[in-house]
Design an enzyme around this catalytic site. Sequence first.
Site, PDB file in Angstrom:
ATOM      1  CE  LYS A  15      41.438 -56.250 -41.818  1.00 39.53           C
ATOM      2  NZ  LYS A  15      41.534 -54.674 -41.768  1.00 39.53           N
TER       3      LYS A  15
ATOM      4  CE  LYS B  59      14.159 -48.180 -30.037  1.00 34.88           C
ATOM      5  NZ  LYS B  59      13.728 -47.252 -31.298  1.00 34.88           N
TER       6      LYS B  59
ATOM      7  CE  LYS C  85      32.911 -52.518 -48.987  1.00 28.43           C
ATOM      8  NZ  LYS C  85      33.617 -51.860 -49.021  1.00 28.43           N
TER       9      LYS C  85
END
Length: 332
Positions: free
Chosen positions: A204, A119, A201
Amino acid sequence: MTVQKIALTGIKSSGSPHIGNYLGAIKPALELTKDHEARYFIADYHAITTVKDKKLLEEQIYDMAATWLAAGLNPDEVIFYRQSDIPEVFELSWILACMTPKGLLNRAHSYKDSIEKNKEKGKDLDDGVHCGLYYYPVLMAADILAFNTNVVPVGQDQKQHLEITRDIAHAFNQVYGEILTVPEALIDDSVKTVPGIDGRKMSKSYNNVIPLYGPQKDLQKSISRIVTDSKGVNEPKDPDSCNLFALYTYFAAPEAVSAKREQYKSGGMGYGDMKNELFELIDAFVAEGRDKYASLMANREQIDWILEEGAEKARQIAGPLLQKVRHAIGIQ
Ligand code: TRP
């Protein structure tokens, strides 16, 4: 004899597990096996919603299996299998799909996010969205409900999937009677913020991970790159805002952590030394697992054999459950 609760979780194969995965998912799930009947599996058919490369998928499946075995999963105590080896799960997933309100799946985060991204970009809403992504939560419900699961250790990101699973189980039971066990999510928040080498945090997607069973030099390299402030050796330092210290607390004994805290505050220790110490600590911690991992990856038939044995045991549970479900809905 006390009846143990049943714990089940799915491991999605996606790149080599790192220290954050170990502390946040692998370690707590293995701890749970001490007082639960555990059923852990490689969610390879969930992985194909994103991984479309044959070689990569194969590699990731072995990588995950070897990692969990190296980390201490004992296949004599835990039923350990590949999702794709359990046809009952897929049959059950269709039955559950027919009990799942479409609106429930419309609200699932990963599907909704894809639609919303389209969108924003002014694209067709369904652009690049396949039905597998939409159906993902139903397959996950089948994974769980096929095994009479009581608790599902997962990360915070899977909370909604567990709610959907519970809704589907309730919907089924409402129509056909109390056949499916309604599971609970078990979310361990205590380790959710294992910092990566840049302090965010460990993930990957941030490219900030410390490898778990990768080569020793990769471990050393990633630790040497951990970001710190620029305080000199003799200056007092703040342990609570230091990434090195945060990682240290996961691996050092409590007394060593308190001593280190004092050392930080009093000054006299440089970050370079701390990096060396952290490396030694993590390296010693992963050494045994790293060897086991390497030996399993070099003997893949052994992994196949373990997972096939696990699948046999798993099917002995899922088979009768599916039979019961088929019977309940009027299919013999
Ligand atoms: N969706 C989970 C993840 O991305 C993996 C998964 C698949 C799972 N089936 C499951 C987790 C069943 C718990 C129970 O991590």
